[in-house]
Design a protein around this motif. Structure first.
Motif, PDB file in Angstrom:
ATOM      1  N   TRP A  71     -45.002  54.297  12.772  1.00  0.00           N
ATOM      2  CA  TRP A  71     -43.969  54.888  13.621  1.00  0.00           C
ATOM      3  C   TRP A  71     -43.281  56.053  12.943  1.00  0.00           C
ATOM      4  N   TYR A  72     -42.894  55.852  11.688  1.00  0.00           N
ATOM      5  CA  TYR A  72     -42.247  56.946  10.948  1.00  0.00           C
ATOM      6  C   TYR A  72     -43.128  58.195  10.970  1.00  0.00           C
ATOM      7  N   ARG A 117     -38.420  67.682  -5.623  1.00  0.00           N
ATOM      8  CA  ARG A 117     -37.906  68.113  -4.315  1.00  0.00           C
ATOM      9  C   ARG A 117     -37.243  66.938  -3.597  1.00  0.00           C
ATOM     10  N   THR A 118     -37.915  65.785  -3.665  1.00  0.00           N
ATOM     11  CA  THR A 118     -37.379  64.624  -2.955  1.00  0.00           C
ATOM     12  C   THR A 118     -36.099  64.124  -3.624  1.00  0.00           C
ATOM     13  N   ILE A 152     -33.208  57.651   8.832  1.00  0.00           N
ATOM     14  CA  ILE A 152     -33.017  59.100   9.025  1.00  0.00           C
ATOM     15  C   ILE A 152     -33.306  59.845   7.735  1.00  0.00           C
ATOM     16  N   ALA A 153     -32.848  59.309   6.604  1.00  0.00           N
ATOM     17  CA  ALA A 153     -33.071  59.975   5.324  1.00  0.00           C
ATOM     18  C   ALA A 153     -34.563  60.040   5.020  1.00  0.00           C
ATOM     19  N   VAL A 154     -35.258  58.919   5.238  1.00  0.00           N
ATOM     20  CA  VAL A 154     -36.688  58.882   4.926  1.00  0.00           C
ATOM     21  C   VAL A 154     -37.454  59.856   5.821  1.00  0.00           C
ATOM     22  N   ILE A 155     -37.143  59.796   7.109  1.00  0.00           N
ATOM     23  CA  ILE A 155     -37.858  60.672   8.052  1.00  0.00           C
ATOM     24  C   ILE A 155     -37.541  62.140   7.773  1.00  0.00           C
ATOM     25  N   ASN A 225     -40.959  59.073  -0.553  1.00  0.00           N
ATOM     26  CA  ASN A 225     -39.734  59.361   0.191  1.00  0.00           C
ATOM     27  C   ASN A 225     -38.902  58.111   0.445  1.00  0.00           C
ATOM     28  N   SER A 226     -39.601  57.044   0.867  1.00  0.00           N
ATOM     29  CA  SER A 226     -38.857  55.825   1.138  1.00  0.00           C
ATOM     30  C   SER A 226     -38.310  55.224  -0.154  1.00  0.00           C
ATOM     31  N   GLU A 227     -39.078  55.349  -1.221  1.00  0.00           N
ATOM     32  CA  GLU A 227     -38.654  54.833  -2.519  1.00  0.00           C
ATOM     33  C   GLU A 227     -37.367  55.521  -2.965  1.00  0.00           C
ATOM     34  N   ILE A 228     -37.322  56.839  -2.807  1.00  0.00           N
ATOM     35  CA  ILE A 228     -36.193  57.605  -3.345  1.00  0.00           C
ATOM     36  C   ILE A 228     -35.039  57.687  -2.341  1.00  0.00           C
ATOM     37  N   LEU A 229     -35.382  57.914  -1.060  1.00  0.00           N
ATOM     38  CA  LEU A 229     -34.329  58.169  -0.077  1.00  0.00           C
ATOM     39  C   LEU A 229     -34.001  56.943   0.775  1.00  0.00           C
TER      40      LEU A 229
END
Lengths: 283, 378
Positions: A71-72, A117-118, A152-155, A225-229
Motif C-alpha cells: 500500500w505504501y 538524505r533520509t 506520513i513521514a515514511v511515505i 525510510n521506515s527504519e529512520i522515519l
C-alpha cells in the motif's frame, strides 16, 4: 575470424554482461530458492528438506507488514507521479536552454548518500526540529503534533527519495513528443486540456510506466525510510527481511519472504502493464 | 501585420489578401518569414501588430481551435498513437460529430486522397507520400475555409513531389477550398499556384501570377530567386510609344518595353537565358541586325551540353557574363556545340527585356484585379 563466424560477434558482446548476471543474479537466486526450502539452525547446520510450509507460515506471520509495504508503495508511486509529471512536463516543454541545469537539479540529491538524505529528513521532521518546533512556538501547531514516526513521514521520505526515478523516464518520454503534435491537436479543434489528454498524455505513457516501475519496485523492498522515519506501526516487509537475515539468522524464513515479495511485485506489475497497455512499452 | 521575436522582426508590416478558392503560395528562402506568416494566419503565433481577417471576421486574437483554418504541418505531425482513421476523425470528434457521420466523412476523405482501406494502419506503417495524404485528409475533413500548408512536400523525394504537386492541385480544384502554402521551391510554387508572394526578410518582395513574376520580376531578388536572370545596368537613351532605348556602358543600344521605364536615368535591365538566341559570328556575317531585335556580341567562355539544351556562358567585350540556354532544336550531339572562344551574337526580342531598379513603370495590362472580396486579409 573466418567470415562464417561473423554472426557470432554480437553474441560475443553479450558474454561479459551475461557472465556477470549469471554469477551475481542467477546463481544467488537459485541459492536463495534452495535456502528458503532448507531447515536447520546456525549451530546444527542446514539441510534441503523441501519445506514448502515456510511460505504460508511467513505469510501468516507477516501479512500486515507485507500488505502495508504494497500500500505504501502504491501511494508513493501515485505521489511521485503526481509531483513528478508536472515537473518533467515543465522541464521538457518549457525548460528551453535551462533544460540541462534543471535536470541536473533533479539528480543532484543522488550526490549524497541515501542514508544521509533520509537522516536529514529526520532532522527536518523532528518533533522540535526547526520546522515543527518553530510552528509550535508560534502556536500554529499543537505541542503534541508530530510527523516523525507516522506513515506520513515514511511515505514522504520514500516519495522524496524516489522522485528522480519518476522524473527522469517521464522527462525522456515527454521530451520525445513533437510540440507540433500539440499544435496539430489545437488546430483540429482540441482545447489545450483536450490536446493534453488526447495527445501528450497517451504519448507519455511509456514514461509513466517506466517511472512507476522504477519507483514502485525499489519502494516495496525499502528498509531504510521506515527504519529512520517510521515507528513500529510503519514497519515494512523490507525491514522484516533484513532483520530475519541479519539479526535472527533466520535464513529460510527471510529467503521465503523475499521470494513472495518478488512474486507479489511481478503480479502487480503484470496487472499494471495490462492496465496501461504493454504495447506502449515497446513502441 | 508584424511579428517580432525579441529584437528580431520576422515579419515586417506585411499586407496580403488571398481570394476565395485561390491556390496561393508564400515563396522565399529559409528565414524570410513565410512560415511565421502562415503560423500567424493559423493562430499558432501571436501577431505583434496588425490583424488577420478570415472573410469579414477578425480572427487576430482567436486560438487555432476557434479558427476556420486547418493546417498541413511540415513533416505532417500525424498522431503516432492513433490509427489513420482516428487521425482523420480527430477534428470531427472534437466537434462532437455523430459517429455515423464521422465514418462517412473519413471514408470520403480517404477516397479523395486515394488511400481507401488504410483506416487501421498506424502512421509509422505508411510511406512518406501516404503520410502526406493522411495529413491532407485530416485537415480537409474539417471543411476549413482556408487550408494552410507548411512546406507540405518538403520531405518527399523528387519523383513523389512532382506526383503530389499534381495531386494537390487536383484535390484543390475538386473541393474548391482556398489553399495557402509555404515553400522555398520556386518550381513547386510556379507549378501549383494561382498567385505567388515572393518574400524576403519579412517583407513581400513581389506578388503576382507565376508568369508575371517570371517574365517581369521587379527586383533583383525576384529575378534571381525565380529562375536565372542576366542583369546589366544601362542608361536610358530615349523612348518612343512602345520601346525605350537603353545604352550599355560599352555603347551598345538595346530596347525594352517603354512601360517598364519611367523617369530614372539609369536602370538595370534583364533577360532570361532561354529567350536568347546564339548565332556564331563569322567573317562574312554582316553587321546588320533586324531592327526589331536586341543584339549583343560576345565570346563563348564555356559551353555545356545537357541534353534538352546547351548552356553557354558568353562574355561581352565590356565584361558582362550572360547565361544562355539554347534549345537543341536542330543540333543532334555535342559535336555541334559552339567551341569556347567562338565569337557569337546574342539576339532576343525587345519585349522579352525586363527592367528593374530605380525606375519602375506601371504594371503592364493584364494585371490581376481583385474582383471578389478577399478571403484572407492580413
Amino acid at each position: 575470424m573466418p567470415r562464417h563466424w561473423r554472426w557470432l560477434v554480437p553474441y560475443l558482446f553479450l558474454i561479459p554482461g551475461g557472465l556477470w548476471l549469471l554469477a551475481f543474479f542467477v546463481v544467488p537466486m537459485l541459492v536463495m530458492a534452495s535456502v528458503s526450502l532448507q531447515t536447520g539452525s546456525l549451530g546444527t547446520g542446514y539441510a534441503l528438506t523441501w519445506n514448502f510450509g515456510v511460505y504460508p507460515e511467513m505469510i501468516g506471520a507477516w501479512a500486515p507488514q507485507f500488505e502495508r509495504s504494497l500500500w505504501y508503495s502504491i501511494v508513493v508511486t501515485a505521489l511521485t507521479l503526481a509531483v513528478g509529471y508536472p515537473m518533467a512536463y515543465t522541464i521538457a516543454f518549457r525548460g528551453g536552454r535551462y533544460k540541462s541545469i534543471l535536470l541536473l537539479l533533479v539528480i543532484l540529491p543522488f550526490f549524497t548518500a541515501y542514508i544521509i538524505r533520509t537522516l536529514s529528513w529526520k532532522l527536518i521532521l523532528a518533533d522540535n526540529g526547526f520546522v515543527l518546533g518553530n510552528l509550535k512556538d508560534i502556536g500554529f501547531l499543537d505541542d503534541g503534533f508530530r510527523i516523525i514516526a507516522t506513515p506520513i513521514a515514511v511515505i514522504s521520505g520514500l516519495t522524496y527519495n524516489f522522485l528522480p526515478f519518476m522524473v527522469l523516464p517521464l522527462y525522456v518520454a515527454l521530451e520525445k513528443i513533437d510540440p507540433k503534435l500539440v499544435e496539430a491537436a489545437t488546430d483540429l479543434y482540441a482545447s489545450r486540456l483536450q490536446a493534453f489528454l488526447r495527445v501528450t498524455l497517451p504519448l507519455s505513457m511509456p514514461g509513466v510506466f517506466a517511472g512507476s516501475l522504477l519507483t514502485f519496485i525499489p519502494a516495496v523492498g525499502d528498509f531504510i525510510n521506515s527504519e529512520i522515519l517510521g515507528s513500529r506501526d510503519t514497519t515494512m516487509i523490507g525491514q522484516i527481511i533484513q532483520r530475519l537475515f541479519l539479526n535472527n539468522n533466520a535464513y529460510p524464513e527471510a529467503a521465503a519472504l523475499g521470494f513472495m515479495l518478488m512474486a507479489a511485485v511481478l503480479a502487480l506489475v503484470f496487472i499494471y502493464a495490462r492496465f496501461v497497455g504493454a504495447d506502449e512499452l515497446t513502441r | 501585420m508584424t511579428k517580432r521575436f525579441g529584437d528580431v522582426v520576422a515579419v515586417d508590416d506585411l499586407s496580403l489578401e488571398v481570394k476565395p478558392g485561390e491556390f496561393f503560395a508564400l515563396l522565399g528562402p529559409s528565414g524570410c518569414g513565410k512560415t511565421t506568416t502562415l503560423r500567424m494566419i493559423g493562430g499558432f503565433e501571436e501577431v505583434t501588430s496588425g490583424s488577420v481577417y478570415l472573410g469579414d471576421t477578425d480572427v487576430t486574437d482567436l486560438p487555432p481551435f476557434k479558427r476556420a483554418t486547418n493546417t498541413v504541418f511540415q513533416n505532417y505531425a500525424l498522431f503516432p498513437h492513433l490509427t489513420v482513421f482516428e487521425n482523420i476523425a480527430f477534428g470531427l470528434r472534437r466537434r462532437k460529430t455523430p459517429t455515423n457521420e464521422i465514418r462517412h466523412q473519413v471514408a470520403f476523405m480517404l477516397k479523395l486522397v486515394e488511400l481507401p482501406g488504410y483506416e487501421d494502419r498506424k502512421p509509422n506503417q505508411l510511406s512518406g507520400g501516404q503520410q502526406q495524404r493522411v495529413a491532407l485528409a485530416r485537415a480537409l475533413v474539417n471543411n476549413p475555409r482556408v487550408l494552410l500548408l507548411d512546406e507540405p512536400l518538403g520531405a518527399l523525394d523528387l519523383k513523389l513531389r512532382k506526383q503530389m504537386q499534381v495531386e494537390l492541385k487536383r484535390i484543390q480544384s475538386e473541393i474548391g477550398i482556398t489553399f495557402i502554402f509555404v515553400t522555398h521551391d520556386q518550381e513547386e510554387a510556379m507549378t501549383m499556384s494561382d498567385r505567388i508572394a515572393v518574400m524576403r526578410a519579412g517583407r513581400i518582395e513581389q506578388l503576382g501570377q507565376p508568369e508575371e513574376l517570371y517574365e517581369r520580376p521587379r527586383t533583383d531578388f525576384v529575378a534571381g530567386f525565380l529562375g536565372v536572370s542576366n542583369l546589366i545596368d544601362a542608361d536610358v537613351a530615349g523612348r518612343d510609344e512602345r520601346f525605350a532605348t537603353l545604352r550599355l556602358d560599352g555603347g551598345t543600344l538595346l530596347r525594352a518595353p517603354a512601360a517598364y521605364v519611367n523617369g530614372a536615368p539609369r536602370v538595370r535591365l534583364g533577360v532570361r537565358p532561354e529567350k536568347l538566341r546564339v548565332i556564331a559570328l563569322n567573317d562574312d556575317t554582316g553587321d546588320s541586325v533586324d531592327a526589331d531585335t536586341n543584339a549583343l556580341d560576345g565570346t563563348v567562355l564555356d559551353a555545356s551540353y545537357i541534353g534538352v539544351s546547351t548552356q553557354y556562358l558568353v562574355e561581352t567585350p565590356d565584361g558582362h557574363k550572360l547565361t544562355v540556354y539554347a534549345q537543341n532544336l536542330e543540333t543532334s550531339g555535342a559535336g555541334e556545340v559552339l567551341a569556347d572562344g567562338q565569337r557569337v551574337r546574342l539576339t532576343w526580342k525587345p519585349q522579352h527585356t525586363f527592367v528593374i531598379g530605380p525606375a519602375i513603370g506601371p504594371m503592364p495590362a493584364g494585371d490581376a484585379e481583385l474582383e471578389e472580396e478577399p478571403q484572407v486579409h492580413a
